[in-house]
Design a protein around this motif. Structure first.
Motif, PDB file in Angstrom:
ATOM      1  N   THR A  88     -20.951-121.900 -30.884  1.00  0.00           N
ATOM      2  CA  THR A  88     -20.287-122.743 -31.874  1.00  0.00           C
ATOM      3  C   THR A  88     -20.324-123.660 -31.394  1.00  0.00           C
ATOM      4  N   PRO A  89     -19.958-124.618 -31.833  1.00  0.00           N
ATOM      5  CA  PRO A  89     -19.532-125.936 -31.855  1.00  0.00           C
ATOM      6  C   PRO A  89     -17.571-124.944 -32.682  1.00  0.00           C
ATOM      7  N   GLY A  90     -16.644-125.645 -31.999  1.00  0.00           N
ATOM      8  CA  GLY A  90     -15.313-125.265 -32.441  1.00  0.00           C
ATOM      9  C   GLY A  90     -15.100-123.918 -31.378  1.00  0.00           C
ATOM     10  N   LYS A 132     -15.284-124.607 -25.384  1.00  0.00           N
ATOM     11  CA  LYS A 132     -16.568-124.973 -24.984  1.00  0.00           C
ATOM     12  C   LYS A 132     -15.909-126.838 -24.093  1.00  0.00           C
ATOM     13  N   THR A 133     -15.701-127.641 -24.262  1.00  0.00           N
ATOM     14  CA  THR A 133     -15.350-129.332 -24.270  1.00  0.00           C
ATOM     15  C   THR A 133     -13.344-128.822 -23.705  1.00  0.00           C
ATOM     16  N   SER A 134     -13.166-128.504 -24.457  1.00  0.00           N
ATOM     17  CA  SER A 134     -11.545-127.959 -24.082  1.00  0.00           C
ATOM     18  C   SER A 134     -11.093-127.185 -22.559  1.00  0.00           C
ATOM     19  N   GLN A 186      -6.526-117.223 -27.691  1.00  0.00           N
ATOM     20  CA  GLN A 186      -6.059-117.633 -26.006  1.00  0.00           C
ATOM     21  C   GLN A 186      -6.132-118.810 -25.588  1.00  0.00           C
ATOM     22  N   SER A 187      -5.585-119.318 -24.635  1.00  0.00           N
ATOM     23  CA  SER A 187      -5.265-120.729 -24.925  1.00  0.00           C
ATOM     24  C   SER A 187      -6.439-121.301 -23.802  1.00  0.00           C
TER      25      SER A 187
HETATM   26  N1  LIG Z   1      -8.613-121.838 -26.849  1.00  0.00           N
HETATM   27  C1  LIG Z   1      -8.503-123.178 -27.760  1.00  0.00           C
HETATM   28  N2  LIG Z   1      -7.443-122.314 -28.927  1.00  0.00           N
HETATM   29  C2  LIG Z   1      -7.137-123.402 -29.774  1.00  0.00           C
HETATM   30  N3  LIG Z   1      -7.577-124.028 -30.914  1.00  0.00           N
HETATM   31  C3  LIG Z   1      -8.984-124.464 -29.252  1.00  0.00           C
HETATM   32  C4  LIG Z   1      -8.894-123.927 -27.900  1.00  0.00           C
HETATM   33  N4  LIG Z   1      -9.852-124.879 -28.091  1.00  0.00           N
HETATM   34  C5  LIG Z   1     -10.134-125.838 -28.290  1.00  0.00           C
HETATM   35  N5  LIG Z   1      -9.272-125.163 -29.958  1.00  0.00           N
HETATM   36  C6  LIG Z   1      -9.619-126.909 -30.476  1.00  0.00           C
HETATM   37  O1  LIG Z   1     -10.642-127.059 -31.268  1.00  0.00           O
HETATM   38  C7  LIG Z   1     -10.947-127.712 -31.677  1.00  0.00           C
HETATM   39  C8  LIG Z   1     -12.478-127.785 -31.097  1.00  0.00           C
HETATM   40  O2  LIG Z   1     -12.169-127.790 -29.582  1.00  0.00           O
HETATM   41  P1  LIG Z   1     -13.244-127.724 -28.378  1.00  0.00           P
HETATM   42  O3  LIG Z   1     -13.254-128.217 -27.196  1.00  0.00           O
HETATM   43  O4  LIG Z   1     -14.213-129.019 -28.968  1.00  0.00           O
HETATM   44  O5  LIG Z   1     -14.695-126.453 -28.989  1.00  0.00           O
HETATM   45  P2  LIG Z   1     -16.435-126.877 -28.949  1.00  0.00           P
HETATM   46  O6  LIG Z   1     -16.380-128.508 -27.399  1.00  0.00           O
HETATM   47  O7  LIG Z   1     -17.046-125.911 -28.907  1.00  0.00           O
HETATM   48  O8  LIG Z   1     -17.065-127.892 -30.148  1.00  0.00           O
HETATM   49  C9  LIG Z   1     -10.597-129.015 -30.591  1.00  0.00           C
HETATM   50  O9  LIG Z   1      -9.371-129.726 -32.389  1.00  0.00           O
HETATM   51  C10 LIG Z   1      -9.541-128.305 -29.598  1.00  0.00           C
HETATM   52  O10 LIG Z   1      -8.737-128.916 -29.800  1.00  0.00           O
END
Ligand SMILES: Nc1ncnc2c1ncn2[C@@H]1O[C@H](COP(=O)(O)OP(=O)(O)O)[C@@H](O)[C@H]1O
Length: 180
Positions: free
Chosen positions: A8-10, A13-15, A150-151
């Motif tokens: 799910t978005p959020g 995945k990207t991070s 998790q980080s």
């Molecule tokens: N493991 C994590 N713990 C806390 N916050 C996170 C984590 N991974 C990402 N985030 C934060 O959550 C938001 C969504 O992360 P993102 O990587 O864009 O998710 P996705 O690509 O799945 O939509 C961003 O603001 C990011 O900084």
């Protein structure tokens, strides 16, 4: 070997996959969908694009090679990340999970509107992406990774473990219905 990272978005995945870019090829599909117009129409109500999955799959195969039959080819790994990535052929499927209330907060903090954050919270609580991934690939290819506490670095390590074959498939280990 193609490993897709969905969720799910959020869910992060990207991070997490950004941390893997020095060690394998990483395709961030959502950028490509927008920039290369692999979409058929704009869903105004949900402020999102309806993706042409066939066109997207053909481009990914052309650009990054097809999902290989040799699922143990850990020397030549492509990671494809997107909330749509599980709709593509893959050798292994990582589904990132996040407790729905935490997911909603992450999306709001990222600047998403309340309606979209709430819709994704509900989708995560109902295991929508997990169910689609299992339907597409079967339970033996699906690996759930919990990201709530998790980080991004720890999530990247979990993805590395899936790539290396050090992690057992795990579908359905997470239950978030109470957060609906
Ligand atoms: N493991 C994590 N713990 C806390 N916050 C996170 C984590 N991974 C990402 N985030 C934060 O959550 C938001 C969504 O992360 P993102 O990587 O864009 O998710 P996705 O690509 O799945 O939509 C961003 O603001 C990011 O900084």
């Amino acid at each position: 070997m193609r490993v897709v990272v969905t969720g799910t978005p959020g869910t992060g995945k990207t991070s997490a996959t950004a941390l893997l870019e020095d060690e394998c090829t990483v395709a961030h599909l959502n950028d490509e969908v927008r920039d290369r117009e692999f979409w058929t129409e704009r869903d105004e109500e949900r402020d999102s694009l309806v993706v042409d999955v066939e066109k997207l799959e053909a481009w990914v195969d052309e650009e990054y090679g097809e999902a290989s039959d040799d699922a143990d080819d850990a020397d030549d790994v492509t990671i494809v990340e997107s909330h749509l990535a599980h709709l593509l052929p893959a050798d292994r499927v990582v589904v990132l999970r996040c407790r729905p209330d935490v997911l909603e907060s992450r999306l709001l903090d990222r600047g998403e509107n309340e309606a979209k954050a709430s819709e994704n919270r509900e989708s995560e609580a109902l295991d929508v992406i997990l169910a689609e991934a299992v339907e597409e690939h079967g339970v033996d290819s699906v690996y759930e990774v919990e990201t709530t506490e998790q980080s991004p670095e720890a999530v990247a390590d979990a993805i590395r473990a899936v790539v290396a074959g050090d992690r057992e498939p795990s579908a359905g280990t997470v239950d978030y219905l109470e957060y609906l």
